[in-house]
Design an enzyme around this catalytic site. Structure first.
Site, PDB file in Angstrom:
ATOM      1  N   LYS A  71       0.807  -1.222   0.000  1.00  0.00           N
ATOM      2  CA  LYS A  71       0.000   0.000   0.000  1.00  0.00           C
ATOM      3  C   LYS A  71       0.844   1.277   0.000  1.00  0.00           C
ATOM      4  O   LYS A  71       0.469   2.272  -0.626  1.00  0.00           O
ATOM      5  CB  LYS A  71      -0.981  -0.016   1.170  1.00  0.00           C
ATOM      6  CG  LYS A  71      -2.075  -1.071   0.990  1.00  0.00           C
ATOM      7  CD  LYS A  71      -3.176  -0.940   2.013  1.00  0.00           C
ATOM      8  CE  LYS A  71      -4.278  -1.955   1.750  1.00  0.00           C
ATOM      9  NZ  LYS A  71      -5.397  -1.844   2.693  1.00  0.00           N
ATOM     10  N   ASP A 107     -11.233   2.149   1.768  1.00  0.00           N
ATOM     11  CA  ASP A 107     -11.456   1.494   3.056  1.00  0.00           C
ATOM     12  C   ASP A 107     -12.445   2.269   3.930  1.00  0.00           C
ATOM     13  O   ASP A 107     -13.362   1.697   4.524  1.00  0.00           O
ATOM     14  CB  ASP A 107     -10.137   1.324   3.813  1.00  0.00           C
ATOM     15  CG  ASP A 107      -9.297   0.176   3.289  1.00  0.00           C
ATOM     16  OD1 ASP A 107      -9.864  -0.730   2.653  1.00  0.00           O
ATOM     17  OD2 ASP A 107      -8.067   0.181   3.518  1.00  0.00           O
TER      18      ASP A 107
END
Length: 276
Positions: A71, A107
């Protein structure tokens, strides 16, 4: 269905990646909507991430999800970053547009959508955020933007303070987590504690307010020890699988041109895959 030469391609990049349920999830949507496309698991070593991401662009992929441990590398490889990814400080969704890599983070929006799908208003009261990692940052920012007053509580006070500064909220010492439940309407476990193969989350619910909602972003197992304990006490719970499903919607829509629906059938398909 069969793929043609016009098939749109996307995937999930991780190392390892065999554990990911994203191919099953996106595969179910591709089948449901009869889309000429495929979503592939892409096992990429950390040292190769940037080169592989650029190669996917040149190969004509529409984009990709990014999972552990890529990420931070994904954030760095992007040519453009959405406001949501900038605020979250991490990227989990890549979109390839005319040779340009655009990075997004879904998210936080996925978590909020899952709360609302369970009938929970994120702004109904103060939220206690357990953890201070990338998921905590995305969820904490999303909760704050949705109108919740957020408090960060983490095993490392230094990391808790740093995240609280980013969100613009207060923080608590880890030892205060149990007593703090009396003053909060929502508690969210954003750590890996309680995940299969990890130690359980040490959180007593004895002092929880009667209306407390207990959310856990862990989805392996589907019912964590935290959620089971909350249900025994008659508290409302929100499991982590729904967040996985909802956070996948924006990427699928961008890559395949259809905004998919998260429903009970999809939940059963992915849950059955987890159980298997």
């Amino acid at each position: 269905m069969y793929l043609t030469g016009h098939a749109r391609l996307a995937g999930v990049i991780g190392w390892p990646v065999a554990h990911s349920r994203s191919p099953r999830l996106h595969g179910a949507w591709l089948e449901r909507y009869g889309i000429d496309g495929a979503y592939l698991p892409l096992a990429v070593r950390p040292a190769d991430f940037a080169a592989c991401a650029r190669a996917l662009v040149r190969m004509g992929f529409a984009g990709a999800n990014v999972t552990i441990p890529h990420k931070e590398a994904a954030f760095a490889v992007c040519d453009r970053i959405t406001d949501g990814a900038q605020r979250a400080g991490a990227v989990n969704t890549l979109m390839f547009r005319d040779g340009v890599i655009v990075g997004d983070n879904t998210d936080g929006t996925g978590f909020i959508a899952n709360l609302r799908a369970h009938g929970v208003d994120p702004a109904a009261g103060p939220a206690l955020l357990l953890g201070a990692g990338g998921a905590a940052r995305a969820i904490g920012v999303a909760l704050s933007e949705a109108g919740a007053t957020v408090t960060v509580c983490n095993r490392s006070a230094e990391r808790a303070m740093a995240l609280a500064e980013v969100i613009g909220c207060r923080w608590l010492d880890w030892v205060a987590r149990d007593t703090a439940l009396a003053d909060h309407a929502l508690v969210v476990n954003t750590t890996s504690l309680g995940m299969k193969g990890q130690p359980p989350l040490d959180l007593s619910l004895r002092q929880a307010s009667a209306g407390l909602v207990v959310a856990d972003i862990v989805y392996v197992p589907l019912q964590t020890a935290l959620l089971a304990a909350a249900q025994v006490r008659g508290l409302r719970t929100v499991e982590g699988l729904g967040m996985l499903l909802h956070q996948a919607v924006p990427g699928f829509s961008a890559w395949f041109g259809v905004t998919p629906t998260v429903d009970d059938d999809l939940y059963r398909i992915v849950a059955a895959d987890l159980m298997a």
